[in-house]
Design a protein around this motif. Structure first.
Motif, PDB file in Angstrom:
ATOM      1  N   GLY A   1       0.807  -1.221   0.000  1.00  8.78           N
ATOM      2  CA  GLY A   1       0.000   0.000   0.000  1.00  8.78           C
ATOM      3  C   GLY A   1       0.837   1.266   0.000  1.00  8.78           C
ATOM      4  O   GLY A   1       0.338   2.349  -0.289  1.00  8.78           O
ATOM      5  N   LEU A   2       2.112   1.116   0.348  1.00  7.38           N
ATOM      6  CA  LEU A   2       2.976   2.294   0.444  1.00  7.38           C
ATOM      7  C   LEU A   2       3.733   2.562  -0.843  1.00  7.38           C
ATOM      8  O   LEU A   2       4.325   3.614  -1.016  1.00  7.38           O
ATOM      9  CB  LEU A   2       3.999   2.094   1.575  1.00  7.38           C
ATOM     10  N   ASP A   3       3.750   1.572  -1.752  1.00 11.95           N
ATOM     11  CA  ASP A   3       4.514   1.708  -2.997  1.00 11.95           C
ATOM     12  C   ASP A   3       3.805   2.642  -3.965  1.00 11.95           C
ATOM     13  O   ASP A   3       3.164   2.196  -4.911  1.00 11.95           O
ATOM     14  CB  ASP A   3       4.708   0.337  -3.656  1.00 11.95           C
TER      15      ASP A   3
ATOM     16  N   CYS B   1      11.061   6.650   0.479  1.00  7.47           N
ATOM     17  CA  CYS B   1      11.500   5.307   0.816  1.00  7.47           C
ATOM     18  C   CYS B   1      11.925   5.147   2.269  1.00  7.47           C
ATOM     19  O   CYS B   1      11.608   4.157   2.912  1.00  7.47           O
ATOM     20  CB  CYS B   1      12.629   4.870  -0.112  1.00  7.47           C
ATOM     21  N   ALA B   2      12.648   6.145   2.789  1.00  2.75           N
ATOM     22  CA  ALA B   2      13.099   6.068   4.182  1.00  2.75           C
ATOM     23  C   ALA B   2      11.892   6.010   5.118  1.00  2.75           C
ATOM     24  O   ALA B   2      11.862   5.245   6.081  1.00  2.75           O
ATOM     25  CB  ALA B   2      13.986   7.257   4.512  1.00  2.75           C
TER      26      ALA B   2
ATOM     27  N   ARG C   1       7.964   2.921   8.501  1.00  2.25           N
ATOM     28  CA  ARG C   1       6.557   2.572   8.658  1.00  2.25           C
ATOM     29  C   ARG C   1       6.379   1.044   8.667  1.00  2.25           C
ATOM     30  O   ARG C   1       5.626   0.502   9.465  1.00  2.25           O
ATOM     31  CB  ARG C   1       5.768   3.219   7.516  1.00  2.25           C
ATOM     32  N   VAL C   2       7.085   0.353   7.770  1.00  3.78           N
ATOM     33  CA  VAL C   2       6.986  -1.104   7.722  1.00  3.78           C
ATOM     34  C   VAL C   2       7.465  -1.703   9.044  1.00  3.78           C
ATOM     35  O   VAL C   2       6.827  -2.589   9.604  1.00  3.78           O
ATOM     36  CB  VAL C   2       7.780  -1.677   6.514  1.00  3.78           C
TER      37      VAL C   2
END
Ligand code: ADP
Ligand code: ADP
Length: 222
Positions: free
Chosen positions: A96-98, A104-105, A110-111
């Protein structure tokens, strides 16, 4: 304030009336369980709120805005997990973040945070086939939460798990919910599960799917 508002929603498939004039609303921060027998239209309704299905009639608003399609303000969790088998735990959560705008950082941080939140430390690089059902659903929950959605839509998320794992995940979900304060719409056919989790229960009946009753629950949670 009302977070999800469902007004006079109807939906038919060819000869089946799945939903007939369904209306109710869910308050911001509320944990609402929609319960009813198989075939009463729970999934159809949840998919409509998610923007994955378009009702024939009526209106659905999330945060006051009409639902016109899937959106990042809504996280969805499915009974059969629906993980990407070719992606690791991290890869699934990152899904969902891609987005092009995503730093990216920030994504990495977040992951990490999500893996902690759902208790999957040490399994970052495992693939779905290596995980138990309960762990798969933790990944499903983390993926749904990744974009920090305003509402969490759950379709019998623990329906495929054994009783003990289900109990554990109930407690974990309530813990997560207490921390995130999201509005939750949780669909199940299990009235005990509904009463245990919910602030408010919406009871649906079948043929066609309609709201039969709604009641508030004031029990101590596990
Ligand atoms: P529930 O989630 O409560 O089991 P569903 O929303 O899945 O209910 O289904 C409601 C009714 O609509 C059922 O009678 C089901 O058979 C029917 N239905 C659901 N999806 C479809 C579809 N894609 N095509 C035809 N009928 C459908
Ligand atoms: P995606 O599913 O988005 O392709 P992965 O989560 O599979 O991403 O991998 C993310 C990064 O971690 C990649 O650079 C990959 O090479 C690396 N990686 C994958 N598996 C492992 C592992 N077992 N140990 C260390 N690094 C790994």
């Amino acid at each position: 304030p009302e977070k999800i508002s469902i007004e006079n929603v109807s939906r038919s498939y060819e000869s089946t009336r799945a939903l007939a004039d369904v209306s109710f609303s869910i308050e911001e921060g509320e944990f609402c369980c929609v319960v009813g027998p198989s075939g009463c239209g729970k999934t159809t309704l949840l998919r409509a709120v998610a923007g994955l299905d378009d009702p024939d009639d009526g209106s659905i608003r999330v945060g006051g805005e009409p639902v016109t399609g899937p959106g990042l303000d809504r996280g969805m969790v499915f009974q059969e997990y629906a993980l990407f088998p070719w992606r690791s735990v991290r890869g699934n959560i990152r899904f969902g973040l891609d987005r092009p705008a995503c730093d990216c950082a920030d994504c990495e941080a977040r992951v990490r945070e999500l893996i902690d939140l759902v208790g999957l430390d040490g399994f970052e690089y495992a693939y779905p086939k290596e995980l138990s059902g309960g762990m798969k659903q933790r990944v499903g929950i983390a993926r749904a939460l990744a974009v920090d959605p305003e509402i969490l839509l759950m379709d019998e998320p623990f329906g495929s798990l054994d009783a003990r794992t289900r109990d554990r995940l109930h407690a974990e979900l309530l813990d997560i919910w207490a921390r995130t304060g999201q509005t939750v719409m949780f669909v199940t056919h299990d009235i005990d599960e509904a009463v245990m989790l919910a602030d408010r229960v919406v009871v649906m009946g079948t043929d066609p799917g309609t709201v039969q009753a709604t009641f508030s629950v004031d029990l101590e949670r596990p």
